[in-house]
Design an enzyme around this catalytic site. Structure first.
Site, mmCIF file in Angstrom:
data_model
loop_
_atom_site.group_PDB
_atom_site.id
_atom_site.type_symbol
_atom_site.label_atom_id
_atom_site.label_comp_id
_atom_site.label_asym_id
_atom_site.label_seq_id
_atom_site.Cartn_x
_atom_site.Cartn_y
_atom_site.Cartn_z
ATOM 1 N N GLY A 258 20.713 4.722 -9.707
ATOM 2 C CA GLY A 258 19.828 4.595 -8.558
ATOM 3 C C GLY A 258 20.487 4.063 -7.306
ATOM 4 O O GLY A 258 19.858 3.997 -6.242
ATOM 5 N N ARG B 107 2.105 -4.930 6.422
ATOM 6 C CA ARG B 107 0.907 -5.670 6.019
ATOM 7 C C ARG B 107 1.226 -7.101 5.587
ATOM 8 O O ARG B 107 0.327 -7.935 5.515
ATOM 9 C CB ARG B 107 0.189 -4.918 4.890
ATOM 10 C CG ARG B 107 -0.561 -3.693 5.375
ATOM 11 C CD ARG B 107 -1.118 -2.869 4.234
ATOM 12 N NE ARG B 107 -0.083 -2.088 3.576
ATOM 13 C CZ ARG B 107 -0.319 -1.151 2.663
ATOM 14 N NH1 ARG B 107 -1.570 -0.900 2.297
ATOM 15 N NH2 ARG B 107 0.664 -0.475 2.118
ATOM 16 N N GLN B 108 2.490 -7.361 5.332
ATOM 17 C CA GLN B 108 2.895 -8.712 4.929
ATOM 18 C C GLN B 108 3.465 -9.446 6.147
ATOM 19 O O GLN B 108 4.625 -9.835 6.176
ATOM 20 C CB GLN B 108 3.913 -8.642 3.797
ATOM 21 C CG GLN B 108 3.363 -7.968 2.541
ATOM 22 C CD GLN B 108 4.348 -7.988 1.400
ATOM 23 O OE1 GLN B 108 4.888 -9.030 1.034
ATOM 24 N NE2 GLN B 108 4.602 -6.813 0.828
ATOM 25 N N LYS C 297 -16.326 -6.532 8.015
ATOM 26 C CA LYS C 297 -16.069 -6.485 6.576
ATOM 27 C C LYS C 297 -15.420 -7.784 6.129
ATOM 28 O O LYS C 297 -14.811 -8.508 6.910
ATOM 29 C CB LYS C 297 -15.161 -5.310 6.219
ATOM 30 C CG LYS C 297 -13.724 -5.485 6.710
ATOM 31 C CD LYS C 297 -12.826 -4.363 6.248
ATOM 32 C CE LYS C 297 -11.376 -4.661 6.649
ATOM 33 N NZ LYS C 297 -10.455 -3.594 6.241
ATOM 34 N N ASP D 235 -4.469 3.802 3.262
ATOM 35 C CA ASP D 235 -3.698 3.713 2.027
ATOM 36 C C ASP D 235 -4.509 4.326 0.887
ATOM 37 O O ASP D 235 -4.447 5.531 0.643
ATOM 38 C CB ASP D 235 -3.319 2.264 1.758
ATOM 39 C CG ASP D 235 -2.340 2.112 0.598
ATOM 40 O OD1 ASP D 235 -2.034 3.121 -0.066
ATOM 41 O OD2 ASP D 235 -1.877 0.989 0.345
ATOM 42 N N THR D 236 -5.326 3.531 0.211
ATOM 43 C CA THR D 236 -6.155 4.090 -0.866
ATOM 44 C C THR D 236 -7.453 4.683 -0.332
ATOM 45 O O THR D 236 -8.212 5.290 -1.083
ATOM 46 C CB THR D 236 -6.501 3.007 -1.902
ATOM 47 O OG1 THR D 236 -7.232 1.953 -1.256
ATOM 48 C CG2 THR D 236 -5.239 2.430 -2.531
ATOM 49 N N ALA D 237 -7.708 4.502 0.955
ATOM 50 C CA ALA D 237 -8.883 5.062 1.650
ATOM 51 C C ALA D 237 -10.193 4.412 1.235
ATOM 52 O O ALA D 237 -11.260 4.905 1.601
ATOM 53 C CB ALA D 237 -8.961 6.582 1.474
ATOM 54 N N GLY D 238 -10.122 3.312 0.503
ATOM 55 C CA GLY D 238 -11.354 2.625 0.126
ATOM 56 C C GLY D 238 -12.097 2.077 1.329
ATOM 57 O O GLY D 238 -13.312 2.270 1.467
ATOM 58 N N THR D 239 -11.374 1.431 2.230
ATOM 59 C CA THR D 239 -11.994 0.845 3.423
ATOM 60 C C THR D 239 -12.627 1.910 4.298
ATOM 61 O O THR D 239 -13.785 1.790 4.717
ATOM 62 C CB THR D 239 -10.943 0.060 4.235
ATOM 63 O OG1 THR D 239 -10.476 -1.046 3.456
ATOM 64 C CG2 THR D 239 -11.534 -0.457 5.540
#
EC number: 2.7.6.1
Length: 322
Positions: A40, A98-99, A196, A228-232
């Site tokens: 790798g 995001r961090q 939210k 990202d996961t589209a939940g929001t």
């Protein structure tokens, strides 16, 4: 104009975008190869002289995030050792953004760490689009050109007549109000905000609490920096529909689209999701609800202006792309 001392190299993450940018500028992509050893380990080879040249590397730190980041660092080191005059990194999507702060005790501030790594490797300038947190610019001691995706998104909706008082631009959280206000300014619409509360113990999830603003009988246009996961964004769209919105569109600069994102989008009230190509999307992710528009002209013009030592301020105006 001749750009004989300007070089643009692509690594692994945004090859198609890099090719379009090179063509728009009127140059050929620099010749290089990236390979991995069986364990790798990454190796980069530059296959042409870049001595005395002003070099730009185009690479997002999208998935695989760590490999793409290491490619940049190794490439910068190789360019510096080969006597490039300057090395600028064009990172349309800045991973680890995001961090940017300590949300809980004993957490790292990884955005700052990445900034340090880029500077130590020898990067002279960073060009990026819609950082998740604008203050990340302050993590760097080198120039950071922070471009906006809002003018391109505005252009998409204006060309379809989707502007004016019958529409509302919606921020999915308080942190995105400045971005929503800018798009609303371009589209000449009011804005609304989703209030939210995020569950800090469960990643990639948030709970919609309330809608601030009038959306009843309006077509809503959600805007976020990344999905990202589209939940929001899916929960926000459903909340808007329940509040009486006649239709819900969504937009973002960075389509990370990981995990259950496609299912969340497909099963939500979103009619169309407009995204930029800061991240390469495979064909299987370009479902009917998703439309991708290119940042080629934005990045190309920014590179030219940096190379010619001209201001980038016109790139922040909607009229530049109208």
């Amino acid at each position: 104009m001749s750009y004989s001392n300007l070089k643009l190299f692509a690594l692994s993450s945004n090859k198609e975008l890099a090719e379009k940018v090179a063509k728009t500028i009127g140059i050929s992509l620099g010749k290089s190869t990236v390979r991995q050893f069986s364990d790798g380990e990454i190796q980069v080879n530059i296959e042409e002289s870049i001595r005395g040249n002003h070099v730009f590397i185009l690479q997002s730190t999208s998935s695989p995030v760590n490999d793409n980041l290491m490619e940049i660092l190794i490439m910068v080191d190789a360019l510096k050792r080969a006597s490039a005059e300057t090395v600028s990194v064009v990172m349309p999507y800045y991973g680890y953004a995001r961090q940017d702060r300590k949300a809980r005790s004993r957490e790292p501030i990884t955005s700052k760490l990445v900034a340090n790594m880029l500077a130590v490797a020898g990067v002279d300038r960073l060009l990026t689009v819609d950082l998740h947190a604008a203050q990340i610019q302050g993590f760097f001691d080198i120039p950071v050109d922070h471009l906006m995706g809002a003018p391109l998104i505005a252009d998409y909706f204006v060309r379809r007549g989707m502007c004016g008082s019958d529409y509302v631009v919606v921020s999915p959280d308080h942190g995105g109000v400045t971005r929503a206000r800018k798009l609303a300014q371009f589209l000449q619409t009011p804005i609304a905000i989703i209030d939210k509360r995020r569950n800090v113990n469960k990643m990639n999830t948030s709970e919609v609490m309330n809608i601030i603003g009038n959306v009843s009988g309006k077509t809503c246009i959600l805007i976020d920096d990344m999905i990202d996961t589209a939940g929001t964004i899916a929960h926000a769209a459903d909340a808007l529909a329940e509040a009486g919105a006649t239709a819900v569109y969504a937009s973002c600069t960075h389509p990370v689209l990981s995990g259950s994102a496609l299912d969340n989008i497909q099963n939500s009230a979103i009619e169309k999701l407009v995204v930029l190509d800061t991240i390469d999307l495979p064909e299987e992710k370009l479902i009917d609800k998703i439309e991708q528009i290119s940042i080629t002209d934005l990045i190309s013009e920014a590179i030219i202006r940096i190379h010619e030592k001209r201001p980038l301020s016109p790139l922040f105006e909607f009229t530049t792309f109208n």
